[in-house]
Design an enzyme around this catalytic site. Structure first.
Site, PDB file in Angstrom:
ATOM      1  N   ILE A 469     -81.151  11.345-106.445  1.00 49.92           N
ATOM      2  CA  ILE A 469     -80.805  11.375-105.018  1.00 49.92           C
ATOM      3  C   ILE A 469     -82.004  10.988-104.162  1.00 49.92           C
ATOM      4  O   ILE A 469     -81.902  10.146-103.271  1.00 49.92           O
ATOM      5  CB  ILE A 469     -80.308  12.773-104.613  1.00 49.92           C
ATOM      6  CG1 ILE A 469     -79.033  13.145-105.379  1.00 49.92           C
ATOM      7  CG2 ILE A 469     -80.051  12.839-103.107  1.00 49.92           C
ATOM      8  CD1 ILE A 469     -78.558  14.568-105.116  1.00 49.92           C
ATOM      9  N   GLY A 472     -89.538  13.677-103.546  1.00 47.92           N
ATOM     10  CA  GLY A 472     -90.363  14.387-102.585  1.00 47.92           C
ATOM     11  C   GLY A 472     -91.715  14.709-103.179  1.00 47.92           C
ATOM     12  O   GLY A 472     -92.044  14.286-104.295  1.00 47.92           O
ATOM     13  N   SER A 473     -92.501  15.484-102.432  1.00 46.60           N
ATOM     14  CA  SER A 473     -93.841  15.803-102.896  1.00 46.60           C
ATOM     15  C   SER A 473     -93.805  16.703-104.122  1.00 46.60           C
ATOM     16  O   SER A 473     -94.698  16.660-104.964  1.00 46.60           O
ATOM     17  CB  SER A 473     -94.628  16.494-101.773  1.00 46.60           C
ATOM     18  OG  SER A 473     -93.933  17.655-101.328  1.00 46.60           O
ATOM     19  N   PHE A 474     -92.782  17.518-104.260  1.00 44.88           N
ATOM     20  CA  PHE A 474     -92.675  18.429-105.400  1.00 44.88           C
ATOM     21  C   PHE A 474     -92.166  17.691-106.628  1.00 44.88           C
ATOM     22  O   PHE A 474     -92.600  17.939-107.738  1.00 44.88           O
ATOM     23  CB  PHE A 474     -91.738  19.584-105.049  1.00 44.88           C
ATOM     24  CG  PHE A 474     -91.425  20.493-106.212  1.00 44.88           C
ATOM     25  CD1 PHE A 474     -92.294  21.518-106.562  1.00 44.88           C
ATOM     26  CD2 PHE A 474     -90.278  20.324-106.958  1.00 44.88           C
ATOM     27  CE1 PHE A 474     -92.014  22.353-107.629  1.00 44.88           C
ATOM     28  CE2 PHE A 474     -89.990  21.156-108.028  1.00 44.88           C
ATOM     29  CZ  PHE A 474     -90.862  22.173-108.362  1.00 44.88           C
ATOM     30  N   GLY A 475     -91.229  16.796-106.450  1.00 42.03           N
ATOM     31  CA  GLY A 475     -90.638  16.100-107.589  1.00 42.03           C
ATOM     32  C   GLY A 475     -89.430  15.291-107.157  1.00 42.03           C
ATOM     33  O   GLY A 475     -89.347  14.827-106.018  1.00 42.03           O
ATOM     34  N   VAL A 477     -85.108  14.822-106.891  1.00 42.79           N
ATOM     35  CA  VAL A 477     -83.858  15.543-106.744  1.00 42.79           C
ATOM     36  C   VAL A 477     -82.742  14.725-107.383  1.00 42.79           C
ATOM     37  O   VAL A 477     -82.613  13.526-107.138  1.00 42.79           O
ATOM     38  CB  VAL A 477     -83.539  15.816-105.259  1.00 42.79           C
ATOM     39  CG1 VAL A 477     -82.226  16.594-105.113  1.00 42.79           C
ATOM     40  CG2 VAL A 477     -84.672  16.595-104.603  1.00 42.79           C
ATOM     41  N   LYS A 491     -83.677  19.972-108.202  1.00 44.24           N
ATOM     42  CA  LYS A 491     -85.010  19.466-107.912  1.00 44.24           C
ATOM     43  C   LYS A 491     -85.899  19.723-109.131  1.00 44.24           C
ATOM     44  O   LYS A 491     -86.103  20.870-109.535  1.00 44.24           O
ATOM     45  CB  LYS A 491     -85.600  20.155-106.683  1.00 44.24           C
ATOM     46  CG  LYS A 491     -86.979  19.615-106.289  1.00 44.24           C
ATOM     47  CD  LYS A 491     -87.642  20.477-105.223  1.00 44.24           C
ATOM     48  CE  LYS A 491     -87.015  20.278-103.872  1.00 44.24           C
ATOM     49  NZ  LYS A 491     -87.803  20.970-102.810  1.00 44.24           N
ATOM     50  N   ASP A 600     -92.379  22.101 -92.383  1.00 45.63           N
ATOM     51  CA  ASP A 600     -92.020  20.715 -92.705  1.00 45.63           C
ATOM     52  C   ASP A 600     -90.629  20.392 -92.174  1.00 45.63           C
ATOM     53  O   ASP A 600     -89.789  19.852 -92.889  1.00 45.63           O
ATOM     54  CB  ASP A 600     -92.084  20.493 -94.217  1.00 45.63           C
ATOM     55  CG  ASP A 600     -92.252  19.009 -94.569  1.00 45.63           C
ATOM     56  OD1 ASP A 600     -92.608  18.216 -93.664  1.00 45.63           O
ATOM     57  OD2 ASP A 600     -92.028  18.640 -95.739  1.00 45.63           O
TER      58      ASP A 600
END
Length: 782
Positions: A469, A472-475, A477, A491, A600
């Site tokens: 999808i 992002g900064s974390f990983g 999705v 995520k 954020d």
């Protein structure tokens, strides 16, 4: 004459406490009260004894509650510097209406307005009253009460009744040339105890109606829609009578039971029992009182000045008031205070030796048994879990802050053990994150589910590219579909990282997990569960079918739906989405104690479900903020360029107003269709949407910057769009102290949505007119 004057003065002094109550009756019928043991507000239905009482914001201490019998209840926070309101049907939808420097007292809720006395300024203020009530009225007042469309109070110097609002003159007329010691209101009526005779006079629809002669010089008073109740002297039992109709019916709902005070609302009345602070309620068609399942309720409002208690201090004030030094005033001067429990025996007169020895041996035996059992459990625990190793254990109740260790090289106080060494500890700590909720505002309705990595891999077809999808900064999705038909968003943190990167991923994972497991609101993304196996970290959310707001405002040119999105073609939907998101953020700011700062807020973190309802997402950077809006946290800036608060970005000063700035940028995005940072022309310099839109809004040339893809707004929509624009203008002010609170933004957006529907009066939220950064439709401070 002297005795009569003294009695009048005592009644007048006690009257100041009458309007402030620790019980309130609202529609439902529902009763809310302030618990005696912890100052938590509880609400319970009176028509269904099988339902237990529900706590309202258990992390907020309340001093008093009030309701006008309508669909909402308000509570004044301990200290008097903030009050909150909530719908009776959904008490978890709490909103902070007032948060200011002045201390309030005597909260009085009417049918659609709230009044309170500003102690510092010595004025009565109104909220949610619109133009129907004055902004403020100065003077000394007692017995502040509100009805459906009026507010009344007793002047302290003359004991005369003064009323305001559309129904105020009809209520006040019956009290002309009278002096009143106690005043109560309900529905369209008010009743007062006359100082010269002790008789009860009621005004409103039945102006001049008096109580039965047997009820004179009452010790307390409560008024409903068509009835009134009073506490009879000297036994303080309740007597009720109707104040509508040609005849008067007198009845005694709980004969022989003494009450501390009475409250009324609609056709219901309740009394707080003196002996145990339990609650008995009765209605006008069922004259027999029955108990309501609420915890023991405070017998009065805790105050800081014992000298104001003309009838003395309630003997149990020290154990009942949550603030040391505060006291509860006795309501009655005509009876002695409740008996005090005898003190323990003095050391100078010890009990017989045989009894002392037997008790000592019993205590010794019990302590020894407990100690032996605890020691045995400790040994077993060490053997099974390896807890005896010398690992440093961190409390994971507080969320970890991604990147907080970069703040000037100082490690975060919420940090965790470094690198891969934290894996074993995290498995043990994870259950605490999911179960210990004492520092958060609300626990999730259903416990979060722990998935295996294999389950999530199967749901995403082994994390196939077509299931992706966003990133992002974390990983990354992914869209997932479980065997039971549930659609979810998964995520997945980036895997195969070196130690430092893994620690950053671990911190972000634990931070978001800690918040998501505690928060629940219809406008926050729904949390389903999590997975942690080896170095895999995954979070599972409810799937938002219509994606991010960003993708509808800034669609890719090749996207097939770029021109067909209802967001693009409807101003009403755009503003409704903003309203949904503002409610989610207001929940974080107003409900959580201390507030939660998202850090954020941006259009890509506002997700839309299948019904186009907006949900705020992505809590990787969120953290608990300072207790008040006047204080800030100092830390290195984190967030997204273009949305970041200048004070936070430049000065490292973080407050809840940093989220307000970010949301102002989102509002400007929605209005203009421009990205937060964009190039005005090919090869041109980057421009912020704030610099692009604000000059035109200030100049009154909003049409120059409105999104040309949307249809020209209708007359009502034009007013709504203008209101959103001016609200956004306030949000993006350079200094945080000049920005409005999220509660004010919600109120303005509610009004804007109502305007889109063609009715400004349909707006449910009205503005806190006393806030220094408050907003209103008619008065915008540029």
């Amino acid at each position: 004459m002297t005795r009569l004057l003294l009695a009048a003065l005592l009644l007048l002094a006690a009257a100041a406490l009458v309007s402030a109550s620790t019980l309130a009756i609202a529609a439902g019928p529902t009763v809310c009260g302030v618990a005696a043991d912890n100052a938590t507000a509880y609400c319970a239905a009176t028509n269904n004894s099988s339902y237990s009482a529900r706590a309202v914001a258990p992390f907020i201490g309340f001093s008093q509650v009030s309701s006008g019998g309508g669909g909402f209840v308000c509570g004044l926070q301990v200290g008097g510097r903030a009050f909150f309101c909530w719908p009776t049907a959904t008490p978890d939808q709490l909103r902070r209406v007032y948060n200011g420097p002045s201390r309030l007292s005597g909260l009085a809720v009417g049918g659609g307005h709230v009044a309170a006395y500003d102690v510092g300024e010595r004025v009565i203020r109104w909220w949610r009253g619109g133009a129907r009530f004055p902004a403020q009225v100065g003077g000394g007042f007692s017995s502040l009460v509100s009805g459906d469309d009026f507010t009344c109070a007793v002047e302290t110097n003359t004991s005369a009744v003064r009323c305001w609002g559309p129904g105020g003159s009809a209520v006040q007329v019956a009290f002309l040339n009278t002096s009143v010691s106690t005043l109560a209101a309900g529905g369209s009526r008010a009743c007062g105890v006359l100082m010269n005779t002790g008789a009860v006079l009621c005004s409103g629809s039945d102006a001049g109606a008096v109580a039965p002669r047997d009820l004179s010089d009452l010790a307390g008073l409560a008024v409903g829609d068509s009835h009134a109740c009073g506490l009879m002297k000297p036994n303080h039992t309740a007597a009720c009578w109707n104040i509508a109709g040609p005849t008067t019916t007198l009845y005694y709902p709980a004969f022989g039971t003494a009450f501390e005070f009475l409250v009324a609302g609609g056709n219901l009345s309740c009394g707080l029992v003196t002996t145990n602070f339990s609650l008995l309620c009765w209605s006008t068609n069922v004259f027999v009182a029955s108990e309501v399942q609420l915890p023991a309720i405070l017998p009065g409002v805790c105050v800081s000045d014992a000298k104001s208690c003309k009838c003395g201090v309630f003997t149990r004030s020290g154990e009942l008031c949550s603030v040391p030094g505060n006291v509860i005033c006795n309501r009655f001067c005509d009876v002695p205070p409740p008996p005090v429990l005898p003190p323990p025996p003095s050391p100078s007169s010890p009990p017989p030796a045989s009894r002392r020895i037997s008790k000592t041996w019993i205590v010794f035996a019990v302590v020894g048994a407990v100690g032996s059992f605890a020691g045995l459990c400790s040994i077993v625990y060490c053997l099974v879990f390896g807890f005896c190793s010398h690992k440093k254990v961190h409390n994971s109740v507080q969320p970890n802050i991604a990147g907080a260790a970069d703040n000037g090289g100082t490690p975060s106080p919420y940090g965790s053990p470094n690198g891969l060494q934290s894996l074993g500890l995290f498995r043990r700590q994870l259950s605490r994150v999911m179960t210990r909720q004492r520092s958060g505002p609300s626990s999730f309705k259903e416990p979060a589910e722990e998935f295996t990595f294999a389950q999530l891999a199967a749901a995403t077809k082994d994390f196939a590219l077509e299931a992706k999808i966003s990133e992002g900064s974390f990983g990354t999705v992914y869209w997932g579909n479980f065997a039971d038909g549930r659609e979810v968003a998964i995520k997945r943190g980036e895997s195969r990282l070196h130690a430092r990167k893994f620690q950053e991923k671990e911190s972000a994972f634990r931070s978001e997990l800690a918040f998501l497991s505690r928060l629940h609101h219809k406008h926050l993304v729904g949390f389903v569960g999590y997975c942690q196996e080896n170095d895999e970290r995954l979070l599972v959310y409810e799937y938002m079918k219509n994606g991010a707001l960003y993708d509808h405002i800034h669609p890719k040119a090749c996207a097939p739906s770029s021109s067909s999105s209802p967001v693009t073609s409807s101003w009403k939907l755009r503003i409704t989405i903003l309203l949904d998101a503002s409610r989610g953020i207001d929940y974080l700011h107003s409900y959580a104690v201390p507030p939660i700062i998202h850090r954020d807020i941006k259009s890509s973190n506002i997700l839309l479900d299948g019904s186009w309802v907006a949900h705020v997402s992505d809590f990787e950077l969120s953290l608990m903020g300072p207790e008040t809006e006047e204080t800030h946290m100092s830390m290195k800036a984190a967030g997204t360029v273009g949305y970041m608060d200048p004070e936070y970005y430049g000065l490292h000063h973080l407050t809840v107003k940093s989220d307000v700035y970010s949301f102002g940028v989102v509002m400007l995005e929605v209005l203009t269709g421009k990205r937060a940072i964009f190039k005005d022309a090919e090869g041109g310099s980057p421009v912020s949407v704030v610099d692009y839109a604000v000059p035109s809004i200030v100049a009154g040339e909003l049409n120059k910057v409105l999104d040309g893809r949307a249809p020209e707004p209708s007359a009502h929509e034009a007013e709504a769009v203008e209101l959103v624009a001016y609200t956004a203008l306030h949000c993006v002010r350079l200094e945080g102290k000049d920005r409005p609170a999220m509660a004010n933004i919600v109120a303005n957006l509610e009004t804007a949505v109502a305007l889109c529907k063609g009715s400004a009066s349909a707006a449910g939220g009205l503005v806190n007119s006393s806030s220094s950064a408050g907003l209103s439709i008619t008065s915008m401070e540029l």
